[in-house]
Structure formats: C-alpha cells, structure tokens
Motif scaffolding. Structure first.
Motif, PDB file in Angstrom:
ATOM      1  N   GLY A 229     -80.986 -11.717   1.147  1.00 25.95           N
ATOM      2  CA  GLY A 229     -80.419 -11.284   2.411  1.00 25.95           C
ATOM      3  C   GLY A 229     -81.309 -10.280   3.098  1.00 25.95           C
ATOM      4  N   ASN A 230     -80.698  -9.168   3.489  1.00 21.45           N
ATOM      5  CA  ASN A 230     -81.442  -8.103   4.154  1.00 21.45           C
ATOM      6  C   ASN A 230     -81.840  -7.018   3.170  1.00 21.45           C
ATOM      7  OD1 ASN A 230     -79.299  -9.176   6.377  1.00 21.45           O
ATOM      8  ND2 ASN A 230     -81.205  -8.536   7.375  1.00 21.45           N
ATOM      9  N   GLN A 233     -78.240  -4.059   2.384  1.00 18.19           N
ATOM     10  CA  GLN A 233     -77.165  -5.027   2.253  1.00 18.19           C
ATOM     11  C   GLN A 233     -76.165  -4.882   3.393  1.00 18.19           C
ATOM     12  OE1 GLN A 233     -74.733  -4.778  -1.342  1.00 18.19           O
ATOM     13  NE2 GLN A 233     -75.102  -6.942  -1.685  1.00 18.19           N
ATOM     14  N   GLY A 236     -77.817  -6.289   9.336  1.00 18.53           N
ATOM     15  CA  GLY A 236     -78.593  -7.362   9.919  1.00 18.53           C
ATOM     16  C   GLY A 236     -79.825  -6.918  10.661  1.00 18.53           C
ATOM     17  N   SER A 240     -85.477  -9.034   6.495  1.00 15.06           N
ATOM     18  CA  SER A 240     -84.879 -10.102   5.691  1.00 15.06           C
ATOM     19  C   SER A 240     -85.958 -11.108   5.341  1.00 15.06           C
ATOM     20  CB  SER A 240     -83.735 -10.788   6.454  1.00 15.06           C
ATOM     21  OG  SER A 240     -84.247 -11.412   7.623  1.00 15.06           O
ATOM     22  N   ASP A 657     -77.828 -11.263  -4.447  1.00 17.90           N
ATOM     23  CA  ASP A 657     -78.418 -10.005  -3.995  1.00 17.90           C
ATOM     24  C   ASP A 657     -78.201  -8.988  -5.112  1.00 17.90           C
ATOM     25  OD1 ASP A 657     -78.976  -7.511  -2.831  1.00 17.90           O
ATOM     26  OD2 ASP A 657     -78.452  -8.230  -0.842  1.00 17.90           O
TER      27      ASP A 657
END
Length: 684
Positions: A229-230, A233, A236, A240, A657
C-alpha cells in the motif's frame, strides 16, 4: 611432553608475532528449540545431528537446554535467507528484527536489542558499529554461512558480559580446520521479484598436502522493494508502489589458509566487505560501508597433561562507513578499528567437571566525525579497552546435567581529551548456572539462572549531536551506571521420537536499563523547534522487567514424508513505574507443514502476529496485526556427480502490509510485499 610444549610454544609465538603487527598498525592509525534436529520415522535413516560450535563442549543442538540454542543450517538456512541478518532470523522463536529497511536489520532476542545481543563471526565479535544505531548494517554475510547459531545461558559468558539478551554466531569456516580429499563447495544464484534481487554466492574448500584452503564470496543487488500500500498506512498522499530509497548493493570476498596436522591446526584468513544501501527516510540518505577483517586461529590438541585443547584466536578489524545525503554529500564518517584476542584451555574432567577457561581482550578506536573538518559530529573519538577472564563448566550428576559459567571483566572508555568529557571505568561480574533433569529418556526439565552486567556503550555515554540517517538528535549521559540483569528460565522438553516439543518461561529483571527516550522536535543545533527535522532522543536509565513464554511442537521435523510444526512466542517489557519498554515485539503464533519424497521437498508456513498496543509513554503508533504466508518448493538431482537443487520460494503470499513493532520506522517502513524467489544451487 617436550615436543608438545614445543608445538604450543610455536603456535603462541606465531600468534604473538601476528598480534604485534596488528597492534602496531592500529596504534599508528590512532553461531530456541531443536527444529533442525532430526526426527525421522524409525524406517528412515537418521540425519546427522547439528553441532553447536559456540560452546566449549561441541554439544548437539537437541541437548542445548543450558544454553538454549537454535542452529540454522543447510536447506533450512537457504530457505530463510534474507537481505540482512535480522531478516534471516526474524522467524525464529523469541527473535524479531530491527527492520530499518532492506539494508540494515539486526536480530532482537526477547525484546533485547543493540549491545545486549552480541553478533559473532566464527566465535569472534564482528567489531562493526551496528549497535550504535538501527540504520547501521551488521558487517557479516549470512549468504556464505555454513550455519547460524543463536545462544543464551552459561556459554554466552565465554564471549561477553554484555550479551544479556544472547548471542548470534555466524559460522562460515573461513579458516579450514580439516583437510578435504578433493575440492568441495557450493554455488548459488537466485532472483527475487519484489526488489529485482540478483544474488550469487559461493564457497570453496580444497587442500594441498597438509595445507587447507578456503574461498567464499557473495554479490547482491536489489532495487527499491515493492510494498502493498502506502508508506504511511491509510495515507493516500504518501508514497506507494515501492518503498523509496530501499535499494541495496553488497559484495564480500574472503579466503583462508591453514596448516592442519594430527596435533591441530594454525590458520589465517582475510576478508573484505562493501555495502551500499539506502535509508528509507524522508532525507533519502544512504550509507557506503567498507570493512577489512583479518583473523588468526590455532588449536593444539592435548598440549599438556590434563589439558585437552589449547586455542588462541585473534582478529583485527578496520571498519568505516560514510552517511551521505541524497546528492552524495558526506554527512558523517563512522569508523571503528579493533583488535581482539581469545585464549582458551579446555581441561580434562576434574572431579567430574569438564570445562573451558580463558582470557579475552579487546581494544577499539571509535569515532563519528564530520568528513570535511574531522571534528566530532555525533560522538568524540573514543578508545575502549576490555580485559576478561572466563570459566564455563559442566558435570553429570546422575540424571541431572549441571552447567555453570563465570566471567569477570574490566572495561574502560577514554574519549578524546579535547572533548572535555570524562573517562569511565567499569568492573563487571557475570555468572550463570543451571541444570537439566532427564526424568525419563527423551524428557527433560531445565532451570537456569543468570546474573550479567553490561557497561554503557560509547554512544550511550558521549553522544551529542544530530544523526541524519535516523533523524534523531542524540544526547548521551556520561554518568550512566552499568546495567545488571537477573534472568531466570524454566524449560520443559521432549527431544526423542516423531513428536517433539519444548516450552520456555523466562523473567529478566534489569537494573539501570539503558533506553532511548524521545522528547519532541529540534533543529540541527538541538534547539526546540516544532517543525524541526530531528527528534530529540536522550539516553536514560530505569529498572526494567522482561518476561515471556515460548513454545513449539514438531512432528517428524525434516524427515521423509509429512512433517509439521506449531509454535508461539510472547514477551512483555516494562519500566518500573514508567509503563512499557519501547520497541517491544508482538505476540506471534503459527503453523508450518512440510512434505519430502525422493528428490522433492515442499513446505508452507503461516505466521500470525497480533496488534502491538503496549506502547512506551513516548510512543504513539500501534502496529496492526498481520498474517504472513510463506511457501517453498525444491527439486534435487545428481548431474555428473554434482548435487543440483532447483528451488522456488514465496514470501508474504497474501501481500499483507506488515509493520514490525520492533522497528523505529514502523510508521513509514512496511516490509516488502508479495515476493517470488527462484534459483539454483549446486554442491560438489
């Protein structure tokens, strides 16, 4: 007898001559349960037991209750191999990792990290600066190791009073101790998808007459690794796809030569290591690491009446690394030059007691300087010296095997006179004792107690400045006291039959525990600034208690046909009246299944880690739970007398993650995502 004395005298004089050369050069420059032990059905031939080399008794792994041990070797080691030592060992019972990106990760044992976990190479300290900070890599290479040993208990006192958490010994047999009839060796190549890993390693042994020769090397190149993901966490807006600045480039080469005869051997080795890796923080700095290492090892068997073995070892290490900004501008130069010696005598049984006694010395010159001016950047140039005597003994009393160890050590720290900082001297005494009661064949009940003291390190005493790679402004305390640990452990185990199991319960009370306490943001001068790029970190002390449980059950482990393993570990560390210790491991449990038939071998492992919300008062981030699914498959064939193994490994198949609670970068540095590794290795 005269001939034996002449042999030992020659060995000692040779060692002293080599020591004098290294000492002059320095002055002028002012190896927890027996998962790897065979448990095959009666119809199958037994595999060779794994021997723990970092003990005075050449003990087998399945009787290591008094020095609780795990030995990883062979295919098991190759399947677990990671980019760092911490990554390689992080799945073992009671072992986690500092996880500072792909390039730097030290093993953490039962919540103990840094200088409390000693890292050895062939029984001698690695003499790097990985204990100084989590962004510093361990200067030893697991890819060329024959086996890796994890030890605690009385035998740890052979190597250092500071090994309160335990020790890890990387064994590569760089100095040959026996002659081979024909050239033997291994070669392996592998490729990984998560980071474009390209890794090649080799090890070669041969002999000419009574001369043994060894050569090993490794090459590893990885890109920034993929993440699920990023970076942050749920954020956004953060990076990423791949973790920025998580690349690694590493090469190592080592060789050894020895003279081997019926009275023992004497040998020398030399090795060089270059490591270039990124630091995955916002500053995007990176580290260029270089180490040259030289070792001497000699063993004389039966030199005197009543002495079974005399051993002398010496190591000289010249280590440095430069921390550089993203544009390549050097920020700080870390250097450490060290000379170590070890003298050991193993005596014949005396009144039923069998053991080893000896002396260990170390002298090191450590500094962290500004590259352009040579002035102190983080810590002043500091000379440290230590001198220790040790004794480890073992005796059988009927059904009880008893073991005891004692170590007395003096440590001095002398910072550069221009720093205005005081020198410190510490007198340390450590001892350990325990017993294993075999109340019926294959079943044992063990109890050990250890008292260990550790002197504060140079950085804990004298740090005062910004550390770019960790984004911390470190402040030491030159009045810190020595740590004192009181550890008790109870073990119940079954070591024979298809089904084997082991459980450990431990409690470690540490007086004057040294830890890093953070206290807001500052600028590069240490002035309070809410928008400053550095987190102020004070080295502080408090009384701490760490307690935990580890358990494992195996069925036919490493045997033909089906095999299985169920495991779990948990620990908790607290500061008296101050809440939890920082960076404590999550509670973990899991299951592993394997199947072997003919040339095929396969396995699958599921590890579940619970949410870690037992935070220190100055910590804010709770690491979420995760499930890690790994698998492996291999096929072995013989081709023109060469053993050829094709293998495929899958890690983090669920693409979870994963953030380790033991990492100072857990908020911004997840582990790699789904990774497929394919490769081939040969043995001849």
């Amino acid at each position: 007898m005269a001939f034996q004395r002449q042999r030992i005298a020659s060995a000692v004089f040779s060692a002293l001559a080599a020591w004098s050369v290294s000492a002059v050069a320095q002055t002028a420059d002012t190896s927890a349960t027996p998962a790897a032990t065979t448990a095959t059905p009666a119809a199958q031939p037994a595999l060779q037991p794994i021997v723990v080399t970092a003990t005075p008794f050449a003990s087998q792994e399945d009787v290591q209750v008094l020095t609780p041990a795990k030995v990883i070797a062979g295919d098991e080691l190759r399947n677990k191999l990671g980019n760092s030592l911490g990554d390689t060992l992080s799945g073992e019972l009671g072992v986690s990792a500092s996880a500072f990106g792909a390039g730097a990760s030290r093993p953490i044992i039962r919540g103990m990290e840094g200088p409390r976990v000693m890292i050895l190479q062939n029984g001698m300290g690695v003499s790097d600066v990985s204990t100084v900070s989590n962004d510093h890599a361990v200067a030893t290479e697991a890819a060329t190791a024959r086996q890796i040993e994890i030890l605690r208990g009385p035998a740890a006192l052979l190597y250092g009073s500071g090994a309160i958490g335990g020790l890890v010994n990387v064994v590569n047999d760089r100095i040959p101790t026996e002659l081979v009839g024909k050239p033997t060796g291994t070669v392996e190549g592998r490729y990984g998808t998560v980071d474009g890993e390209k890794n090649t390693s080799f090890s070669l042994d041969t002999s000419a007459g009574q001369i043994g020769l060894h050569l090993d090397g490794n090459y590893r190149d990885t890109d920034n690794y993929k993440i699920p993901g990023n970076v942050r966490q749920g954020d956004g807006s953060s990076a990423s796809g791949r973790l920025p600045n998580s690349f690694t480039h590493e090469t190592s080469l080592g060789g050894g030569i020895s003279y081997v005869t019926n009275w023992g051997y004497i040998g020398l080795s030399a090795a060089t290591l270059d490591d270039h890796y990124g630091i995955p923080t916002d500053e995007k700095s990176f580290i260029d690491l270089h180490q040259n290492r030289y070792d001497l090892d000699t063993v004389v068997n039966n030199p005197f009446a009543g002495i079974e073995k005399f051993r002398f070892r010496m190591g000289y290490t010249d280590y440095s690394h430069i921390e550089k900004a993203e544009d390549g501008t050097p920020n700080t130069v870390f250097a450490n030059r060290a000379v170590q010696t070890r003298w050991e005598l193993t005596h014949a049984p005396l009144a039923g007691w069998h053991g080893t006694f000896g002396v260990q010395t170390e002298q090191s010159n450590y500094s962290a300087l500004t590259p352009d001016t040579g002035v102190s950047e983080l810590t002043p140039p500091t000379r440290s010296r230590s001198f220790a005597g040790f004794l480890v003994e073992e005796r059988q009393f009927g059904q009880v095997l008893a073991s005891a160890g004692l170590r007395a050590e003096s440590v001095s720290r002398r910072p550069d006179s221009g720093s205005g900082l005081p020198g410190r001297d510490f007198s340390l005494v450590s001892w350990s004792t325990g017993g294993l009661w075999t109340f019926q064949p294959g079943y044992g009940l063990g109890l050990t107690y250890s008292f260990a003291q550790r002197a504060p390190t140079v950085e804990e005493l004298y740090s005062n400045g910004p550390h770019e790679s960790t984004s911390t402004y470190d402040i030491g305390d030159n009045q810190l006291k020595k740590e004192t640990s009181h550890n008790i452990e109870l073990t119940l185990q079954k070591t024979e039959g298809l089904v084997r199991w082991k459980g450990n319960v431990f409690r470690n009370k540490v007086n004057n525990y040294i830890y890093g306490r953070t206290n807001g943001q500052v600028d590069d001068t240490g002035t309070a600034d809410p928008d400053g790029e550095f987190t102020q970190r004070f080295w502080s002390q408090g009384d701490a208690t760490i307690r935990g449980v580890e358990a494992e059950v195996t069925y036919n482990w490493n045997g033909e046909g089906m095999s299985g393993r169920v495991f779990a570990d948990t620990s908790r560390g607290t500061l008296d009246n101050l809440g939890n210790l920082p960076l404590q491991p999550s509670t973990r449990y899991g299951i592993e299944l394997g199947y072997k038939t003919g040339p095929w071998a396969s396995g699958v492992k599921v590890l579940r880690a619970q949410k870690q919300d037992r935070l220190a008062s100055f910590e804010t981030y709770e690491t979420p739970s995760y499930t890690q699914l790994d698998a492996n498959l291999s096929y072995t064939q013989r081709l023109n007398g060469v053993k050829l193994t094709w293998f495929a490994l899958a890690r983090n198949l669920l693409n979870q993650d994963i953030r380790l609670s033991t990492s100072v970068l857990r908020e911004t540095v997840p582990l790699g995502g789904r990774n497929f590794i394919v490769g081939v290795r040969t043995a001849f």
